[in-house]
Scaffold this active site. Sequence first.
Site, PDB file in Angstrom:
ATOM      1  N   ARG A   1     112.688 -23.098 114.316  1.00  0.00           N
ATOM      2  CA  ARG A   1     112.023 -23.769 115.440  1.00  0.00           C
ATOM      3  C   ARG A   1     112.991 -24.369 116.449  1.00  0.00           C
ATOM      4  O   ARG A   1     112.744 -24.336 117.654  1.00  0.00           O
ATOM      5  CB  ARG A   1     111.094 -24.872 114.912  1.00  0.00           C
ATOM      6  CG  ARG A   1     109.805 -24.329 114.323  1.00  0.00           C
ATOM      7  CD  ARG A   1     108.763 -25.407 114.277  1.00  0.00           C
ATOM      8  NE  ARG A   1     107.499 -24.865 113.830  1.00  0.00           N
ATOM      9  CZ  ARG A   1     106.364 -25.550 113.835  1.00  0.00           C
ATOM     10  NH1 ARG A   1     106.357 -26.794 114.246  1.00  0.00           N
ATOM     11  NH2 ARG A   1     105.238 -24.999 113.418  1.00  0.00           N
TER      12      ARG A   1
ATOM     13  N   GLU B   1      85.670  -3.910 126.498  1.00  0.00           N
ATOM     14  CA  GLU B   1      85.961  -2.585 127.039  1.00  0.00           C
ATOM     15  C   GLU B   1      87.035  -1.868 126.229  1.00  0.00           C
ATOM     16  O   GLU B   1      86.894  -0.664 125.928  1.00  0.00           O
ATOM     17  CB  GLU B   1      86.418  -2.723 128.498  1.00  0.00           C
ATOM     18  CG  GLU B   1      85.341  -3.228 129.435  1.00  0.00           C
ATOM     19  CD  GLU B   1      85.887  -3.758 130.757  1.00  0.00           C
ATOM     20  OE1 GLU B   1      85.096  -4.276 131.559  1.00  0.00           O
ATOM     21  OE2 GLU B   1      87.119  -3.649 130.968  1.00  0.00           O
TER      22      GLU B   1
END
Length: 488
Positions: A119, A140
């Site tokens: 991190r 779609e």
Amino acid sequence: MDHTLKLCVFFFFLLGLVNGSSAKSGFGQCHSVVRSWARSSLDEEMRAEDKHTLRDLLYFLHVPRTGGRTYFHCFLKKLYPNKLECPRSYDKLRFDPRKPKCRLLVTHDDYSMTSKLPRDRTSVVTILRDPVDRVFSTYEFSIEVAARFLVHPNLTSATKMTLRLSSKTRGVSTLDIWPWKYLVPWMREDLFARRDDRYSSGQNIIERNDSYDMEDFAMPLREYINHPVAMDVVHNGATFQVAGLTNNSYIAEAHEVRHCVQKYKTLGKYVLDVAKKRLDDMLYVGLTEEHRESATKFANVVGAQVISQLNAPNASLEITDNTERKSFSDSDPDSSEHKNSTSNRGVSEVTSSEGGEATKSNMTVGELMSAYEVCISNLRKIHSHRRVSSLKRISPVNFTKEARLQVPEEVLNEIRFLNDLDLELYEYARAIFYNRHKTLLNAEESWDISTSAYDLWRVVTLAITFAFFIFLYLLIVNVRRRTLKVKK
């Protein structure tokens, strides 16, 4: 009779108390779980001095249907050589977090992926899109990819072929990738069922003007958005992904937290708080709708830092093995194809190779933007060709911007209601984008002003120098004339 009636009333009263107590207990339990998760998530956030400076590893959190494929192929692959790209974790079972030396990770995994990364050495970027448009695009694309399987005579044949292909290749297909591994098989089964019904009925099909409501050919949009699969995977998907709470999460309590929020809308504020904080801490947050501005900002904020970082004399370029990376060469969901189709495979190869190796190590931001413009133009042509080819199999369905205008307002309102968290997060992202973009523009304007002042000073200096030499020349000529007169 009166006694019996009293007993019934008393029974229903007790039942109401039990149900009320149970509901209260359910909400209380959910409230505790969600709030506890939110607090721990906010507490463990990075406490870095400068969160807007590129670190060693760039993690592109790709929210589906936001244009992330374009940024990957047309920006990132032109910045980072193949050897610096991490094994891509669209198929997270193949991602090895023990390989720490790569510099670029692009994935549909949610924010919980950062638990597998260093991190303090990782910068995160993402792009968000208007939630209503993202739902349209997800619907779609689910149908578009599923329609490619209609080249098969039936669903069984399509499924068997897919299994055979996946067992023979090391690559990652669309069906391996979240969220398409849930959405495409669902739509594929539905398309085959509707095609079988058309063939068996023998009746004339009445075509409608609304491509989003042609139930004889594809699942209507309204049915899609209210289905349990869409409820779990699609709606508020951007918020859950940024918060790290998808059904693909590495967080143990993600399932419980997500379903509590879906059940009790008031708990969504906790998830939003976490998602907003994470956007604040990101190196870059783009907007799909602000295409040109987003691209310019990405090039100036991210691209410029990558160029500087990779060209630094002390840059550490230790990387994962090249041969390992090859099995991840086409794992982007927007570019991977149904491998049974030769034409689609050809399109995929063009898409995969479009990014290629990084253009050059010492490119400028201006050169990066020029390369981006050429690349995006090619990708748009590829995408258009692929969509037309896929939708031919369910003609007369034709998804266009004009067709979206036919969708009733009540359906749009349903989408807004089901994506209330995404709507708020998107507005928050817009504020971040415009504030940072304004800062960038101010910096560019300051640079332009200083550059203009410098250019003006150069002109003035040259003019003064030129005037001095003319004066000196005239002075010499005048002295010579006087000398000649004296001699005479």
